[in-house]
Write a protein that holds these residues in place. Structure first.
Motif, mmCIF file in Angstrom:
data_model
loop_
_atom_site.group_PDB
_atom_site.id
_atom_site.type_symbol
_atom_site.label_atom_id
_atom_site.label_comp_id
_atom_site.label_asym_id
_atom_site.label_seq_id
_atom_site.Cartn_x
_atom_site.Cartn_y
_atom_site.Cartn_z
ATOM 1 N N PRO A 1 -4.759 13.166 0.616
ATOM 2 C CA PRO A 1 -4.235 11.833 0.275
ATOM 3 C C PRO A 1 -4.051 11.658 -1.238
ATOM 4 C CG PRO A 1 -6.576 11.708 0.711
ATOM 5 C CD PRO A 1 -6.183 13.140 0.936
ATOM 6 N N SER A 2 -3.474 10.517 -1.613
ATOM 7 C CA SER A 2 -3.321 10.175 -3.032
ATOM 8 C C SER A 2 -4.580 9.488 -3.545
ATOM 9 C CB SER A 2 -2.107 9.264 -3.216
ATOM 10 O OG SER A 2 -0.927 9.913 -2.805
ATOM 11 N N GLU A 3 -4.600 9.277 -4.880
ATOM 12 C CA GLU A 3 -5.834 8.840 -5.542
ATOM 13 C C GLU A 3 -6.394 7.534 -4.976
ATOM 14 O OE1 GLU A 3 -2.684 6.610 -6.970
ATOM 15 O OE2 GLU A 3 -2.757 8.795 -7.137
ATOM 16 N N TYR A 4 -5.547 6.532 -4.710
ATOM 17 C CA TYR A 4 -6.108 5.263 -4.237
ATOM 18 C C TYR A 4 -6.638 5.383 -2.814
ATOM 19 C CZ TYR A 4 -1.761 4.151 -1.639
ATOM 20 O OH TYR A 4 -0.704 4.171 -0.758
ATOM 21 N N TYR B 1 -0.161 9.514 -10.972
ATOM 22 C CA TYR B 1 -0.689 9.630 -9.612
ATOM 23 C C TYR B 1 -1.209 11.043 -9.359
ATOM 24 C CZ TYR B 1 3.813 11.886 -8.697
ATOM 25 O OH TYR B 1 4.900 12.724 -8.745
ATOM 26 N N PHE B 2 -2.068 11.150 -8.351
ATOM 27 C CA PHE B 2 -2.651 12.437 -7.970
ATOM 28 C C PHE B 2 -2.705 12.527 -6.454
ATOM 29 C CE2 PHE B 2 -4.533 11.039 -11.929
ATOM 30 C CZ PHE B 2 -4.386 12.151 -12.757
ATOM 31 N N GLY C 1 3.562 11.211 6.507
ATOM 32 C CA GLY C 1 4.639 10.745 5.652
ATOM 33 C C GLY C 1 4.203 9.848 4.518
ATOM 34 N N THR C 2 3.161 9.031 4.738
ATOM 35 C CA THR C 2 2.646 8.145 3.695
ATOM 36 C C THR C 2 1.125 8.096 3.816
ATOM 37 O OG1 THR C 2 2.610 6.103 5.018
ATOM 38 C CG2 THR C 2 4.704 6.683 3.934
ATOM 39 N N ASN C 3 0.474 7.623 2.757
ATOM 40 C CA ASN C 3 -0.978 7.466 2.803
ATOM 41 C C ASN C 3 -1.395 6.532 3.935
ATOM 42 O OD1 ASN C 3 -2.242 8.892 0.393
ATOM 43 N ND2 ASN C 3 -0.628 7.728 -0.621
ATOM 44 N N ARG D 1 -8.589 22.550 10.519
ATOM 45 C CA ARG D 1 -7.535 21.555 10.760
ATOM 46 C C ARG D 1 -7.161 20.884 9.438
ATOM 47 N NH1 ARG D 1 -11.408 19.152 15.293
ATOM 48 N NH2 ARG D 1 -12.732 19.578 13.472
ATOM 49 N N VAL D 2 -5.942 21.153 8.993
ATOM 50 C CA VAL D 2 -5.472 20.684 7.692
ATOM 51 C C VAL D 2 -4.326 19.702 7.885
ATOM 52 C CG1 VAL D 2 -4.437 21.379 5.486
ATOM 53 C CG2 VAL D 2 -6.122 22.869 6.607
ATOM 54 N N CYS D 3 -4.347 18.590 7.156
ATOM 55 C CA CYS D 3 -3.261 17.616 7.217
ATOM 56 C C CYS D 3 -2.774 17.334 5.797
ATOM 57 C CB CYS D 3 -3.728 16.324 7.880
ATOM 58 S SG CYS D 3 -2.363 15.252 8.422
ATOM 59 N N ASN D 4 -1.469 17.552 5.580
ATOM 60 C CA ASN D 4 -0.884 17.463 4.244
ATOM 61 C C ASN D 4 0.406 16.657 4.311
ATOM 62 O OD1 ASN D 4 -0.447 17.997 1.522
ATOM 63 N ND2 ASN D 4 0.262 20.086 1.837
ATOM 64 N N TRP D 5 0.940 16.291 3.154
ATOM 65 C CA TRP D 5 2.227 15.621 3.086
ATOM 66 C C TRP D 5 3.330 16.516 3.645
ATOM 67 C CZ3 TRP D 5 2.927 10.689 0.967
ATOM 68 C CH2 TRP D 5 1.804 10.149 0.324
#
Length: 516
Positions: free
Chosen positions: A131-134, A341-342, A111-113, A55-59
């Motif tokens: 997710p993004s780095e933070y 950002y990452f 859609g967003t973190n 189960r993968v969740c991506n932007w």
């Protein structure tokens, strides 16, 4: 009195703002059960079919979906690259051929973190997320992540494309940045990276005007600018503008601890800074055309606005689309600083647990995406820049030259050095000859110059207490501007509050009389 009403109203608005996020998360969860063409299955079905369900969740729109036309073929010296099938389909085939086991990917998007975090909070279960780095730092601090295996970083395995191909520059960041004493690299593998900047129309805005965060409260461009509709990016921009003189002063820039000082300033959460940011963003709100998450791209292309705060990948897309319409847009990196950002892959304990086969498939998925030909496919499709430089494989640098290298007969050209990303030394091997205009257009967004990188800072994780205060500040900015409220507005609020109090007392008395 004003503070009392503000707290009262902000609490109500805060609750109302949270509701749509919950609905979006539920809708996305329901809508994404069959994204990859596979129906969701429970564990008993997986056992009977001997299929690993990942189960993968991506932007959203963050991975190649295939179906390229022949004229989209990327012709490199090392061979042609084309996306015929979706990346998910190709991974499932590759995994079966490579490891002899079937894997089925259930692919979802967010859609967003903050949407992703709410989805996890609501109970959605995933094995691998991006997710993004933070947000990675937040999930690390909460103990929600599973460490990557030691084998994942074994460069002796030819299928470990991530460890063999990650950019030395990116790798240095992931192996040195820490949360609670643990490095990012223990839990996270990078996917895409970039910087933030400003896409602008050079026919109306000069490069100098666009190269500062202070443009967003510049009355010269009133109602002609858009900024990001999320608290972290807007908070970063506001500090950059408020501290502009300090950040660009020779004393600050030449300090031996410049980079650490820059990170400290750009992530300042002292009460005075938060209050100043709120005041500044409320002024900006009155000056810009809108806060936006995705509409800024089309608004720039259609000419509705003249400048837009953008992530570098979206900036590339925006400039590409404008070029197709013979409409030139440029990209500027603010002189004060930029956010680097990452987005990275992490495995969730709740999803994978102690399932060794599922963890193997999750790590293999990251490696498959890190194979140079797949890196190029994804970069071509989404416009963002992969953290993978390719190691000894030359195709990613060849793709960069294919995209941006100057024609042999082109006159106005300049050298463009990307050695910091591709190499551990300054051998001159990774210097492109490019059209001069690309130093402030797509190339400068996709592979920022060393100068831009030198003034970059990450967004660090805010602890729950700080995060709560900053989120409340954002509610105040987006929904209520205390400085713009006239006297009659406070009178109306007083009557409204009195009415609510009277109604509550009246109901309580009626209920009490019935009980008696």
């Amino acid at each position: 009195m004003k503070k009392l009403f503000l707290l009262f109203l902000a609490g109500i608005l805060s609750m109302s703002m949270q509701l749509p996020v919950t609905v979006r998360a539920e809708q996305q969860s329901a809508a994404s059960d069959n994204v990859s063409g596979n129906t969701a299955s429970d564990s008993s079905e997986q056992d009977s079919d001997d299929v690993i369900t990942l189960r993968v969740c991506n932007w959203e729109e963050y991975m190649d979906t295939g179906d390229w036309s022949e004229d989209e073929t990327i012709n490199l010296n090392s061979g042609d690259i084309i996306g015929k099938n979706s990346m998910i389909h190709d991974f499932e085939d590759w995994y079966l051929k490579t490891y002899g086991k079937k894997v089925r990917v259930e692919y979802s998007t967010f859609g967003t973190n903050e949407d992703l975090y709410n989805m996890l909070t609501l109970g959605d279960v995933y094995d691998l997320i991006c997710p993004s780095e933070y947000m990675i730092m937040k999930l690390m601090s909460e103990g929600q992540l599973l460490p990557l295996s030691e084998h994942f970083y074994d460069t002796g395995d030819e299928n470990n494309y991530y460890a063999r191909g990650i950019s030395p520059y990116i790798n240095q960041i992931f192996t040195t940045k820490k949360i609670n004493g643990e490095t990012w690299s223990k839990y996270a593998a990078g996917y895409m990276w970039g910087i933030t900047g400003i896409v602008y129309n050079p026919a109306y805005i000069s490069e100098e005007e666009a190269s500062t965060w202070t443009i967003f409260d510049n009355p010269k461009f009133k109602r002609q600018l858009t900024i990001k509709d999320n608290v972290r990016d807007s908070y970063f921009m506001a500090i950059g503008a408020l501290k502009s003189k300090e950040l660009t002063s020779p004393e600050f820039i030449n300090d031996p601890d410049y980079h650490q000082n820059l990170e400290n300033v750009m992530n300042d959460t002292t009460p005075g800074t938060i209050a100043a940011v709120q005041d500044y963003l409320q002024d900006v709100k009155d000056n810009v055309y809108s806060f936006e998450t995705d509409a800024g791209k089309s608004d720039m292309i259609t000419g509705k606005v003249l400048a837009n705060y953008q992530w570098s990948g979206d900036a590339v897309y925006t400039m590409d689309q404008a070029d197709e319409d013979n409409y030139t847009l440029d990209f500027a990196v603010p002189k004060e600083c930029t956010n680097i950002y990452f987005d990275g892959w992490v495995m969730l304990k709740k999803g994978i647990g102690k399932d060794a086969e599922k963890q193997k498939a999750a790590e293999a998925f990251i490696n498959f995406l890190s194979r140079p030909d797949n890196v190029i496919r994804n970069m071509y499709y989404i416009g963002y820049t992969s953290v993978i430089s390719g190691g000894e494989d030359p195709r990613i640098f060849e793709y960069l030259k294919w995209n941006y290298g100057a024609d042999a007969d082109e006159k106005d050209t300049v050298p463009y050095d990307v050695s910091y990303f591709f190499s551990r030394d300054d051998s001159g091997k990774y210097v492109l000859t490019v059209p001069r205009e690309q130093t402030k257009r797509q190339l400068s967004a996709q592979y920022p110059s060393q100068d831009a990188i030198s003034r970059s800072s990450i967004m660090i994780y805010f602890n729950p207490e700080k995060n709560s205060v900053i989120n409340q500040m954002w509610v105040n900015v987006r929904c209520f501007n205390i400085k713009k409220t006239p006297v009659w507005g406070w009178i109306l609020l007083a009557f409204a509050a009195a009415g609510i109090v009277w109604s509550c007392i009246h109901r309580f008395r009626r209920r009490s009389s019935k009980i008696q």
